[in-house]
Design an enzyme around this catalytic site. Structure first.
Site, PDB file in Angstrom:
ATOM      1  N   GLN A  10      69.360  21.456 130.355  1.00  0.00           N
ATOM      2  CA  GLN A  10      70.082  20.808 131.486  1.00  0.00           C
ATOM      3  C   GLN A  10      70.514  21.699 132.606  1.00  0.00           C
ATOM      4  O   GLN A  10      70.799  22.793 132.549  1.00  0.00           O
ATOM      5  CB  GLN A  10      71.583  20.642 130.639  1.00  0.00           C
ATOM      6  N   SER A  95      67.145  25.058 125.194  1.00  0.00           N
ATOM      7  CA  SER A  95      68.143  24.198 125.002  1.00  0.00           C
ATOM      8  C   SER A  95      67.732  22.731 124.395  1.00  0.00           C
ATOM      9  O   SER A  95      66.816  22.641 123.497  1.00  0.00           O
ATOM     10  CB  SER A  95      69.413  23.974 125.742  1.00  0.00           C
ATOM     11  N   LEU A  96      68.034  21.686 125.110  1.00  0.00           N
ATOM     12  CA  LEU A  96      67.688  20.204 124.992  1.00  0.00           C
ATOM     13  C   LEU A  96      65.889  20.410 124.900  1.00  0.00           C
ATOM     14  O   LEU A  96      65.478  19.547 124.614  1.00  0.00           O
ATOM     15  CB  LEU A  96      68.189  19.330 125.618  1.00  0.00           C
ATOM     16  N   ARG A 120      73.113  13.467 120.481  1.00  0.00           N
ATOM     17  CA  ARG A 120      73.415  14.964 120.892  1.00  0.00           C
ATOM     18  C   ARG A 120      74.149  15.177 121.971  1.00  0.00           C
ATOM     19  O   ARG A 120      75.335  15.838 122.141  1.00  0.00           O
ATOM     20  CB  ARG A 120      72.314  15.583 120.936  1.00  0.00           C
ATOM     21  N   HIS A 205      76.733  25.679 122.970  1.00  0.00           N
ATOM     22  CA  HIS A 205      75.894  26.945 122.597  1.00  0.00           C
ATOM     23  C   HIS A 205      77.008  27.697 121.804  1.00  0.00           C
ATOM     24  O   HIS A 205      76.995  29.031 122.118  1.00  0.00           O
ATOM     25  CB  HIS A 205      74.978  27.488 123.213  1.00  0.00           C
ATOM     26  N   GLN A 254      70.829  25.471 116.362  1.00  0.00           N
ATOM     27  CA  GLN A 254      70.755  25.721 117.977  1.00  0.00           C
ATOM     28  C   GLN A 254      71.847  24.966 118.740  1.00  0.00           C
ATOM     29  O   GLN A 254      72.434  25.640 119.653  1.00  0.00           O
ATOM     30  CB  GLN A 254      69.532  24.831 118.323  1.00  0.00           C
TER      31      GLN A 254
END
Length: 314
Positions: A10, A95-96, A120, A205, A254
């Site tokens: 992101q 991340s994503l 998500r 996170h 995660q």
């Protein structure tokens, strides 16, 4: 030469993303069409035309970035006549971007990934009321120093943890707004070069994301996961994984866990990877490579011209 394909997270989104790809390559347009169908949403129009405020909503950003990354990967395969495993030795994502990596490597199906990332994004947005959480970047302080600050704060004003260990001297904090602000003040006292709050809508996170992790555990339970064509270097372990059930568990972990990007790049270097190639929108990951491992090169493939140049280097 060993090579890793890496996939952005992101923050790399931009209006117009993917349009030049779709105009030049039918296989890219097919990826965007499949994502639209999976979501019952004209995400492609939003990617091409904006507005940026709507594109930046987490529930839209995540599938949009994934779709663009996977489109680049599919174009590379189609234009080269090679499988991903013939062009890369590892995949990894920030991340994503980990979902993009797994989709490009055949571990997840595109339609499943689009729906997972929509869920998500929504779950991460709902996990913490707007205004209660925060994230901040600390620049010019190494990870050990930041860990000492977090320990010194000791939860005095709430939860504050390290969310992203991105590169040497680039660490991101996440947690309760007051707790993050407290650690920023401690960092300034210690002479950090720069400390700034990030314009994000939720504290990603960190343990405050546990409701989102629970939601993703439920969402992932019925999704088919295959062994990836090449190993994934996972965010939370900074080491390679190919076992589908381990991958399923790591995708849940995660959501609340630290993105160990610096360690992941170092690990790939230890596996003799010489080049990191970032597929998708932006150049965030490729720009960080030399700050982590001076022996490794980083490049970004996002435009038709980039694709032509990369294929010429194979």
């Amino acid at each position: 030469m060993k090579r890793a394909f890496v996939f952005p997270g992101q923050g790399s989104q931009a209006v117009g993303m993917g349009k030049a790809l779709a105009d030049a390559f039918p296989v890219a347009a097919q990826v965007f069409e499949e994502v639209d169908d999976a979501l019952s949403q004209n995400l492609t129009k939003l990617m091409y035309e904006g507005p940026i405020e709507e594109l930046t909503l987490t529930e839209n950003t995540q599938p949009a970035l994934m779709a663009t990354s996977v489109a680049v990967a599919r174009v590379l395969e189609a234009e080269s006549g090679k499988k991903l495993s013939e062009m890369a030795d590892f995949v990894a994502g920030h991340s994503l971007g980990e979902y993009s990596a797994l989709t490009a490597a055949g571990s997840l199906q595109l339609a499943d990934t689009a729906r997972l990332l929509k869920a998500r994004g929504l779950a991460m947005q709902k996990a913490v009321p707007v205004g209660e959480g925060a994230m901040a970047a600390l620049l010019g302080m190494e990870i050990g120093g930041v860990e000492e600050l977090v320990a010194e704060a000791d939860g005095a004003a709430g939860i504050c943890v390290i969310a992203n260990d991105n590169a040497d001297g680039q660490v991101v904090l996440s947690g309760d707004k007051d707790a993050v602000a407290h650690v920023i003040e401690l960092a300034k006292e210690k002479g950090v070069r720069k400390a700034m709050m990030l314009p994000v809508s939720a504290p990603f996170h960190c343990p405050l994301m546990q409701p989102a992790a629970d939601e993703m555990k439920a969402q992932l339970a019925d999704v088919s996961i295959a062994p990836p064509l090449v190993p994934l270097v996972a965010n939370v372990t900074a080491s390679q994984v190919s076992d589908p059930e381990t991958i399923r568990g790591l995708l849940v972990e995660q959501v609340t866990g630290r993105v160990r990007w610096r360690e992941s790049v170092l690990y790939m270097g230890e596996q003799e990877v010489e080049a990191l190639v970032e597929l998708g929108t932006g150049k965030v990951l490729s720009a960080m490579v030399r700050r982590i491992n001076k022996e490794m090169t980083g490049s970004a493939v996002q435009t038709p011209e980039d694709i032509e140049a990369f294929l010429g280097s194979l």
